[in-house]
Each structure stands twice: as structure tokens, then as C-alpha cells.
Design an enzyme around this catalytic site. Structure first.
Site, PDB file in Angstrom:
ATOM      1  N   ALA A   1      -8.690 -20.921 -51.618  1.00 40.23           N
ATOM      2  CA  ALA A   1      -8.423 -19.461 -52.491  1.00 40.23           C
ATOM      3  C   ALA A   1      -8.218 -18.932 -52.604  1.00 40.23           C
ATOM      4  CB  ALA A   1      -9.886 -19.547 -53.331  1.00 40.23           C
TER       5      ALA A   1
ATOM      6  N   GLY B   1     -10.555 -23.793 -50.721  1.00 37.52           N
ATOM      7  CA  GLY B   1     -10.721 -24.330 -51.242  1.00 37.52           C
ATOM      8  C   GLY B   1      -9.564 -25.322 -51.371  1.00 37.52           C
TER       9      GLY B   1
ATOM     10  N   GLU C   1     -15.265 -20.998 -44.902  1.00 39.83           N
ATOM     11  CA  GLU C   1     -15.404 -19.653 -45.606  1.00 39.83           C
ATOM     12  C   GLU C   1     -16.347 -18.983 -45.132  1.00 39.83           C
ATOM     13  OE1 GLU C   1     -14.950 -22.649 -46.921  1.00 39.83           O
ATOM     14  OE2 GLU C   1     -14.154 -22.539 -48.717  1.00 39.83           O
TER      15      GLU C   1
ATOM     16  N   GLU D   1     -11.848 -28.767 -50.845  1.00 39.91           N
ATOM     17  CA  GLU D   1     -11.420 -28.688 -52.450  1.00 39.91           C
ATOM     18  C   GLU D   1     -11.101 -29.749 -53.233  1.00 39.91           C
ATOM     19  OE1 GLU D   1     -13.670 -24.967 -52.449  1.00 39.91           O
ATOM     20  OE2 GLU D   1     -15.563 -25.458 -52.175  1.00 39.91           O
TER      21      GLU D   1
HETATM   22  N1  T1G Z   1      -5.699 -16.709 -49.891  1.00 40.17           N
HETATM   23  C1  T1G Z   1      -4.845 -15.121 -50.008  1.00 40.17           C
HETATM   24  N2  T1G Z   1      -3.433 -15.185 -48.922  1.00 40.17           N
HETATM   25  C2  T1G Z   1      -4.519 -15.466 -47.990  1.00 40.17           C
HETATM   26  C3  T1G Z   1      -4.762 -16.720 -47.849  1.00 40.17           C
HETATM   27  C4  T1G Z   1      -5.227 -17.260 -48.938  1.00 40.17           C
HETATM   28  N3  T1G Z   1      -6.676 -17.832 -48.357  1.00 40.17           N
HETATM   29  N4  T1G Z   1      -4.662 -17.653 -46.504  1.00 40.17           N
HETATM   30  C5  T1G Z   1      -3.116 -16.747 -45.704  1.00 40.17           C
HETATM   31  N5  T1G Z   1      -2.825 -16.119 -46.829  1.00 40.17           N
HETATM   32  C6  T1G Z   1      -1.561 -14.785 -46.247  1.00 40.17           C
HETATM   33  C7  T1G Z   1      -1.725 -14.289 -45.423  1.00 40.17           C
HETATM   34  O1  T1G Z   1      -3.328 -13.021 -46.075  1.00 40.17           O
HETATM   35  C8  T1G Z   1      -0.560 -13.311 -45.168  1.00 40.17           C
HETATM   36  O2  T1G Z   1      -0.107 -12.649 -45.567  1.00 40.17           O
HETATM   37  C9  T1G Z   1       0.514 -15.011 -44.877  1.00 40.17           C
HETATM   38  O3  T1G Z   1      -0.944 -15.247 -46.308  1.00 40.17           O
HETATM   39  C10 T1G Z   1       0.167 -15.571 -44.559  1.00 40.17           C
HETATM   40  O4  T1G Z   1      -1.436 -16.033 -43.543  1.00 40.17           O
HETATM   41  C11 T1G Z   1     -13.518 -20.998 -53.408  1.00 40.17           C
HETATM   42  C12 T1G Z   1     -14.030 -19.455 -51.783  1.00 40.17           C
HETATM   43  C13 T1G Z   1      -3.460 -20.710 -43.485  1.00 40.17           C
HETATM   44  C14 T1G Z   1      -4.088 -20.494 -41.001  1.00 40.17           C
HETATM   45  O5  T1G Z   1     -10.010 -18.777 -45.186  1.00 40.17           O
HETATM   46  O6  T1G Z   1      -6.577 -19.126 -42.198  1.00 40.17           O
HETATM   47  O7  T1G Z   1     -10.972 -21.281 -50.419  1.00 40.17           O
HETATM   48  O8  T1G Z   1       0.192 -10.901 -43.696  1.00 40.17           O
HETATM   49  O9  T1G Z   1      -0.355 -14.445 -41.332  1.00 40.17           O
HETATM   50  O10 T1G Z   1      -1.002 -17.108 -39.172  1.00 40.17           O
HETATM   51  O11 T1G Z   1     -14.594 -22.210 -51.278  1.00 40.17           O
HETATM   52  O12 T1G Z   1      -3.654 -17.554 -42.938  1.00 40.17           O
HETATM   53  O13 T1G Z   1       1.910 -12.319 -44.938  1.00 40.17           O
HETATM   54  O14 T1G Z   1       0.937 -10.813 -46.937  1.00 40.17           O
HETATM   55  O15 T1G Z   1      -2.457 -15.844 -41.438  1.00 40.17           O
HETATM   56  O16 T1G Z   1       0.137 -19.489 -40.680  1.00 40.17           O
HETATM   57  C15 T1G Z   1     -10.485 -20.533 -47.518  1.00 40.17           C
HETATM   58  C16 T1G Z   1      -7.486 -18.260 -44.852  1.00 40.17           C
HETATM   59  C17 T1G Z   1     -10.688 -19.653 -48.629  1.00 40.17           C
HETATM   60  C18 T1G Z   1      -7.799 -19.237 -45.109  1.00 40.17           C
HETATM   61  C19 T1G Z   1      -2.108 -20.243 -42.214  1.00 40.17           C
HETATM   62  N6  T1G Z   1      -9.122 -20.599 -47.068  1.00 40.17           N
HETATM   63  N7  T1G Z   1      -6.046 -18.264 -44.276  1.00 40.17           N
HETATM   64  O17 T1G Z   1      -2.332 -18.520 -41.263  1.00 40.17           O
HETATM   65  O18 T1G Z   1      -0.054 -17.163 -41.327  1.00 40.17           O
HETATM   66  S1  T1G Z   1     -11.739 -18.619 -49.931  1.00 40.17           S
HETATM   67  C20 T1G Z   1      -9.080 -19.299 -45.504  1.00 40.17           C
HETATM   68  C21 T1G Z   1      -5.857 -18.781 -42.629  1.00 40.17           C
HETATM   69  C22 T1G Z   1     -11.893 -20.124 -49.904  1.00 40.17           C
HETATM   70  C23 T1G Z   1     -13.279 -22.122 -51.931  1.00 40.17           C
HETATM   71  C24 T1G Z   1     -13.037 -20.790 -50.951  1.00 40.17           C
HETATM   72  C25 T1G Z   1      -4.504 -18.084 -42.738  1.00 40.17           C
HETATM   73  C26 T1G Z   1      -4.068 -19.599 -42.386  1.00 40.17           C
HETATM   74  P1  T1G Z   1       1.044 -11.484 -45.575  1.00 40.17           P
HETATM   75  P2  T1G Z   1      -1.404 -16.145 -41.760  1.00 40.17           P
HETATM   76  P3  T1G Z   1      -0.661 -18.245 -40.267  1.00 40.17           P
END
Ligand code: T1G
Length: 703
Positions: free
Chosen positions: A63, A104, A127, A107
Site C-alpha cells: 500500500a 499489500g 506491516e 496480498e
Molecule cells: N509506500 C510509499 N512509498 C514507498 C513505499 C510504500 N509502500 N515503499 C517505498 N516507498 C518509497 C520510499 O519512500 C522512497 O521514496 C522510494 O519509494 C524508494 O524506497 C494494506 C497496510 C520496497 C524494500 O512496508 O521496504 O501494504 O525517498 O529508498 O532501498 O496490508 O522501500 O525516493 O521519495 O526504501 O530499494 C507495506 C516498504 C506497506 C515496504 C525498496 N510495505 N518499502 O527499498 O528503496 S503497508 C512496506 C520498503 C501495507 C497492506 C499494508 C523499501 C523497498 P523517495 P527505498 P529501496
């Protein structure tokens, strides 16, 4: 058709490509685009199977975290509703996973009938790291696919699993080798399904996820794990959601999951953890450094000093395959240092965290030497010798003579002036501070201390290298103690003063650990060494001489040789792994308080909290105002990753915003009066805090 997805029909296959850089985060626009494309494919009689893949070399990071807490988070089509729709498509829908499927994103893949993945991908439900739980069917569908216990483990750990492990779990149907063309593999798989007349969704393997669990599984799980959760909300909600999957039909479970998710999303803990997520990414954005800043190659590293810090620092680089030369002055010290490193790896081996081959490979990357000439060609040299300015300056004079042009010369100093170290070299632009936190191979924080003359490419190089070795680099300007230890001073000062005024070390530490800190400040000094903090005070005695009570208990313990854990006695008595109150410390406090005419009285939990935390916060605000720290999120990261401040409070400055900046300011002003001469001496509100409150601001930023 939206530009956020691509849509292509090849023979009887529909290929839907997610194309929303950088990570295909499932914000409302992408959700709408996916729904439109899937509906189009579902209603096209020429299409017999649908492949959902990522156009930009990755599948989906989940998400859109920036939507949480806003109306967009559940704006139609909400993610839960979108995924229910996908499960109703009466054609095989294949998720084609590349690089990662997280939160997500996983999911989304679970809502598909089938899943294939490239061998190098990672799949997970992280999450919980955001104070959330999977909120789009993960807590209900994953237990029905792989079983409740492995599903619960994935959600509670928040850690991704490898594609091969996912295949073993039953999460994937097929792996596609790196060189075999993932999308071609998906086409082949789809055609097999069509040829076999495979159903849109295979029968659930664990239609009753509870079947394989003991009757009292959830009761026992809660009893076993609850103590470690402290006051964290998310683990409790994850467990409740998975328990629902074991007792409710799917639709009822999905509704329960949404309710639990919304509770988590609205919680201050999740707001704090989402702040930390973005703060970690903001910290890498530093003035004067951009993606176009040239980087210097770092093919090999030297570490000067094979003590505990030097050894730990060296391990960071060996762990990622970078050769390290460890330099010492004496053979026995070098041998001891290398022996300590091997011992540390052996412990990891025994714990199953390392294989013998990995241990051997890492040790092979470590070379010891007594001769500076052996490090002349190193790209980066990190000095980790005794915390004394003259000694460090002498090392840098030698490095200046010996090291090749362009070598980066870094000091691991924890408080000393990096500019004064750089000044003894003819290359101050190549000098920087790299302050690792002990144990250096474990703690994620790396304070990167930017000197006045440090070149941008030197800064850019170490920032990238810091991430490569798994650290969270945070840039600090030059001042006493940089960010972390500068803030530690008033925080410790208040704790020690309250011991004189009537609190016990255990009482103070209990307040701090109840708040969620990994360790109370008195126990922390026992761990780091009371002799170490004594030397820090000695280096700035003139700045504290006007307060005869300043950490006096610690000074006296130091004089008694009670340095803390290493001497089995400090603020506490240590018997084996047990920490016990030392009533002699209280007697010592009473004596000193008498000498200094400090009245003793009962100290409340609230006073301990406010005096320690508000002065910590106040110093952080001052650091921001002075420009030592770039932003408040950086300061939060320092204290979460270097000092055990609870991430679910977001760090000290985010915590201040949640308490209320006006409450913090009023508290400081209150103690300035209530503590008489001592209050007048130390409780100076940071001018920026006063300006923020006067301007009615609720966020801490430069004004
Ligand atoms: N949402 C919004 N922005 C995101 C994002 C996300 N999920 N993941 C990464 N970004 C942005 C980040 O802020 C950065 O922005 C750019 O992408 C590159 O990220 C409903 C509730 C995927 C392993 O927890 O672990 O789904 O600084 O520097 O080192 O059940 O990003 O360039 O402007 O980290 O290559 C669950 C979170 C969400 C994964 C990549 N998902 N992301 O790492 O790049 S909650 C997560 C990461 C959810 C559902 C639930 C990592 C990455 P900017 P980065 P990276």
C-alpha cells in the site's frame, strides 16, 4: 487506459503491467487502474488467463504508506475491495513476482489464483514494522494458503522470506531462474493452466487454518510472547486477526481484519513508525550532495586500532565482502583483536546465523598488520584509537604521510572535534567522522560527522557505503557529542541529579524502560563504562564546573573503581547476568546531597519522565536550531538506532510533538522555577522551542 498500468493481449493471454515508479505502491490511482484492467481482461472472451506483473523490474512494495491516516487510504476502490474483486474473476489470474512483493503487494498476489516468482525475489508482510497489520486480506488468506502458524510467523517477524522458502511454504507455485525470462515463464505457466483446464483458483490447502493448531495455541502464544511486546499494539492486533481467520468464515474474517487495521492505522504508534519509515529515507538527502555527486571507489578499507570498536567496525566491511586491513601498534593487541572478531563470528555460527563457509570467507577478508605502509593503498581508513585528541591527531599526521591521494580518512571519535583532527592534515577535505555505536557490528546507527571542509563526494561516498554495510547514516555537524551524545548529557545529568535529590537508579531506569527504552540511563552507563563517561566529563569540565552536583555520584563511583558491568559494580551490583540495586550508592547519594545541601525528597514518576525527557528533547531542538542536525527526523533516528529509544514513539522529537510542544515548554519553565538555583542553571528553554510554541506550531522544524 491509465498510464499506471500497461495492458496487452497476446493470443489468449492478457498481460497487465504495474507501471507506477518507484515501487508500484498501491495508492488509489494505481488501485483504480488495476481494477479497470482486470475487469477488462475478465470480460474479454478472447482472454483465457491473466498475468499481473511489474513493468519496472519489480512487482509491488505494498500500500502507499503516505496515504495512511488520510481519506485516500480507503478511497474507492479500497485495497481490500479491489482484492475481493480479483478473487471473483473466473479465469486463472497469475501474479508474476520480480524483486519483491511486500505488504499489500503480497496480498495482491494472494488474491490471484496463482503465483510465480523470480528466484531472487523477497516476499513478506512487513506491516508490523509500521505498527500495522496486513489490512487487505493477508491475515485471512495467507493462513488458508500456508497454514496459520507459518503465516503468523511471517506477520509477526515482519521479515521477508526468499522466493525458495516461499515455494517451500506453498506461497508460490513456481520459481523462474534469473536468466530464464520471468514473463516468458509466466506465459508458459499460463498456457499450461489453460491446457489443463485448471480452475481460476485451486482449492484452499488449509480451508480450516485452526485444524493443525493445538486447542490452546493462541492462549499459549499470547502468554509466551506478550511480555516482549511491552506496550506495542500491532503484535496484539496481528494475533487477533489471525485468530479470527481460525474461527470465522472468510468474509467475516475480512471484515474483522479491516476493523483491526483501522484501529492500528489510527494509533499513535503507527503514526510514529510511519514517521520513522520516511525519516530513514529523508536522512539520506543531504545538502550539497545529490545523485550526481561523484563517488569515490571503496574497494578496500583499513581500520586503525583493533580494540572492541575497531574490531566491530572491521566486521561490518568483511560482512559485505570488502577486504579490511586491521592495524595495531603491538602484536599481542593485534592478535587479541583478530581473535575477538573470530570469536564473535564463532558465536554467530553456533547460533546458526552464519555458515562455516561464510565465517571462513569473512576471516579471509581480514588482514592484520603493524606497519602503516600496508595501508598506503586503502581507499578508506577509519581511525578507532583511544578517545584522546592528541593521540588521534598523531594518527592522522601519519595517515596524511602514508595514505594515497584521494583516500578517505575517517575518525570514529564519539565527541571530539573532527575539524581539529582534519586540521593536522594537508587534506582536510578528505577527512570525515564516522561514529559507530558499540557493538559496532550490530548497532544500525552511523553518525556521519561532516567537517567544515569535508568534500561533498567524500560525504556522498560514506553515505552510500553506510547503507551498503547495513547502517542508518545520519549526518551531524561538528559540536561536542555531535547529535546523540550531545543529547545524552542533559538526559544523564537530570538522572544523576535526581539520585541526589532522592530517586534511586532503579526507580529512574524503571520509568525509562516503562516508556519503552531498551535500557535505563543508569544501567546504560554501567554498560558503556562509568570510567568512559567520566573521561567525557573531564574533557569539558570547565563547561560544568559551576554545578558541583553535576553527575557527582558517577564521579565518586569512578573514583571507587566502580565502572559498572566490567567491574561488576557501578550504579548497580552485577552477579552473573543479574542486576541488583546497590544500597551503597544510595548512601553515597545521601552523603553527597548532605555536603551540597541538596534537600532529599520523594521523586515522582512524572518528574523523572519530564526532567529526563524534556531536557533530552530541548537539546535536540537546540541542535536543529544550530544546524548541527538537518531535520528533526534525523535526530529521532539517532536516538532510536543508537540509544534504544522506542521506535513506536517515533523518537524523542516526534514524541514531543505527540505530547505537545507547549506541554514540553511549560514543563521546562516549571522546573526552572521549582528547582531553584539548579533549575535556573540548567532549565533554559531552547529559543526555537519558544518560537515554535509562540507561533502555534505543532511540528518541530526550523523557524
Ligand atoms: N509506500 C510509499 N512509498 C514507498 C513505499 C510504500 N509502500 N515503499 C517505498 N516507498 C518509497 C520510499 O519512500 C522512497 O521514496 C522510494 O519509494 C524508494 O524506497 C494494506 C497496510 C520496497 C524494500 O512496508 O521496504 O501494504 O525517498 O529508498 O532501498 O496490508 O522501500 O525516493 O521519495 O526504501 O530499494 C507495506 C516498504 C506497506 C515496504 C525498496 N510495505 N518499502 O527499498 O528503496 S503497508 C512496506 C520498503 C501495507 C497492506 C499494508 C523499501 C523497498 P523517495 P527505498 P529501496
Amino acid at each position: 487506459m491509465s498510464t499506471l498500468v500497461t495492458y496487452l493481449v497476446e493470443d489468449n493471454l492478457a498481460l497487465i503491467g504495474l507501471a507506477s515508479p518507484p515501487v508500484n505502491a498501491l495508492g488509489q490511482p494505481l488501485r483504480a487502474a488495476i481494477l479497470e484492467a482486470c475487469d477488462r481482461a475478465a470480460s474479454d472472451p478472447a482472454v483465457s488467463a491473466i498475468i499481473l506483473h511489474g513493468e519496472n523490474g519489480l512487482f509491488c512494495a505494498g500500500a502507499d504508506i503516505s496515504e495512511f491516516g488520510l481519506a485516500a487510504s480507503f478511497a474507492e476502490p479500497s485495497l481490500p475491495d479491489l482484492l475481493v474483486r480479483l478473487t471473483q474473476i473466473d479465469k486463472p489470474l497469475i501474479a508474476c513476482i520480480d524483486r519483491f512483493a511486500l505488504g499489500g503487494g503480497l496480498e495482491l498476489a494472494l488474491a490471484c489464483g496463482y503465483r510465480i516468482s523470480a528466484t531472487g525475489s523477497r516476499l513478506g508482510l512487513p506491516e508490523i514494522n509500521l505498527g500495522l497489520l496486513p489490512g487487505a486480506g493477508g491475515t485471512q488468506r495467507l493462513p488458508r494458503l500456508i497454514g496459520a502458524e507459518p503465516a503468523l510467523e511471517m506477520m509477526m517477524s515482519g521479515q521477508p522470506v526468499s522466493a525458495s522458502h516461499a515455494l517451500d511454504l506453498g506461497l508460490l507455485d513456481r520459481l523462474i531462474g534469473e536468466g530464464d525470462g520471468l514473463l516468458e515463464g509466466a506465459r508458459r505457466f499460463a498456457r499450461e493452466l489453460i491446457h489443463e483446464g485448471a480452475p481460476a483458483r485451486p482449492a484452499e490447502r488449509h480451508s480450516n487454518p485452526a485444524a493443525a493448531l493445538p486447542e490452546d495455541f493462541f492462549t499459549r502464544y499470547r502468554a509466551t510472547h506478550e511480555p516482549r511486546w511491552k506496550n506495542r499494539l500491532a503484535p496484539r492486533l496481528v494475533l487477533a486477526a489471525v485468530e479470527s481467520a481460525c474461527v470465522l468464515p472468510l468474509n467475516a474474517g475480512l471484515q474483522r481484519e479491516v476493523a483491526l487495521f483501522k484501529e492500528a492505522e489510527a494509533s499513535s504508534q503507527s503514526q510514529a513508525l510511519r514517521h520513522v519509515f520516511f525519516a530513514e529515507r529523508e536522512a539520506g538527502k543531504v545538502a550539497g550532495v545529490s545523485a550526481s555527486t561523484a563517488l569515490r571507489p571503496v574497494a578496500n578499507v583499513a581500520v586503525i586500532g583493533a580494540g572492541t570498536m575497531g574490531g566491530g567496525i572491521a566486521m561490518n566491511f568483511a560482512n559485505v565482502g570488502i577486504p579490511v586491513t586491521l592495524l595495531e601498534l603491538k602484536p599481542d593487541a593485534l592478535e587479541r583483536g583478530l581473535g575477538q572478531i573470530r570469536n564473535s563470528y564463532e558465536i554467530s555460527l553456533q547460533r546458526g546465523k552464519l555458515t562455516q563457509a561464510e565465517l571462513d570467507k569473512r576471516m579471509a577478508l581480514l588482514t592484520g598488520t603493524l606497519d602503516y605502509a600496508d595501508i598506503a593503498e586503502c581507499d578508506l581508513v577509519i581511525e578507532a584509537v583511544f578517545e584522546s585528541l592528541p593521540i588521534k591527531q598523531q594518527v592522522f599526521r601519519t595517515l596524511d604521510e602514508v595514505c594515497k591521494p584521494g583516500a578517505i580518512l575517517a575518525s570514529n571519535t564519539s565527541t571530539l572535534d573532527v575539524d581539529q583532527i582534519a586540521a593536522v592534515t594537508r587534506r582536510p577535505h578528505d577527512v570525515i567522522g564516522l561514529h559507530f555505536f558499540s557493538p559496532a557490528n550490530v548497532m544500525r546507527l552511523l553518525e556521519v560527522v561532516r567537517g567544515k571542509l569535508t568534500a561533498p563526494e567524500v560525504l556522498a561516498t560514506v553515505l552510500k557505503l553506510g547503507k551498503t554495510i547495513g547502517k542508518i547514516p545520519v549526518v551531524s555537524g561538528v559540536c561536542f557529542g555531535f547529535i546523540g551524545n550531545r543529547m545524552l548529557e542533559p538526559y544523564s545529568r537530570e538522572a544523576h541529579r535526581m539520585v541526589l535529590e532522592g530517586a534511586t537508579p532503579a526507580q529512574i531506569d524503571q520509568v525509562l524502560t516503562d516508556l519503552g527504552l531498551a535500557m535505563g540511563v543508569m544501567a546504560m552507563h554501567d554498560l558503556a563504562g562509568i570510567d568512559v563517561s567520566f573521561l567525557v566529563r573531564e574533557s569539558r569540565r570547565e563547561a560544568i564546573a559551576h554545578d558541583p552536583s553535576y553527575c557527582r555520584v558517577a564521579d565518586e563511583l569512578n573514583a571507587l573503581g566502580r565502572f559498572g558491568q566490567k567491574t561488576k559494580r557501578g550504579a548497580y551490583i552485577y552477579e552473573g547476568r543479574e542486576r541488583k540495586e546497590d544500597f551503597e550508592v544510595i548512601a553515597l547519594a545521601e552523603r553527597i546531597a548532605g555536603e551540597l545541601h541538596i534537600p532529599r525528597r520523594p521523586i515522582t514518576t512524572q518528574e523523572i519522565h519530564d526532567r529526563c525527557l524534556f531536557m533530552l528533547i530541548n537539546e535536540g531542538v537546540q541542535l536543529l536550531d544550530e544546524g548541527i542536525a538537518e531535520r528533526s527526523g534525523d535526530i529521532d533516528l539517532v536516538w532510536i538506532n543508537g540509544y534504544g529509544f522506542p521506535a513506536w514513539l517515533g523518537g524523542p522529537l516526534h514524541y514531543a510533538e505527540q505530547i505537545g510542544l507547549d506541554v514540553v515548554l511549560d514543563g521546562i519553565r516549571h522546573y526552572r522555577k521549582a528547582l531553584g538555583e539548579y533549575g535556573e542553571m540548567w532549565f533554559h528553554p531552547a529559543p526555537l522551542l519558544e518560537r515554535l510554541v509562540a507561533a502555534g506550531k505543532t511540528r518541530i522544524e526550523r523557524l
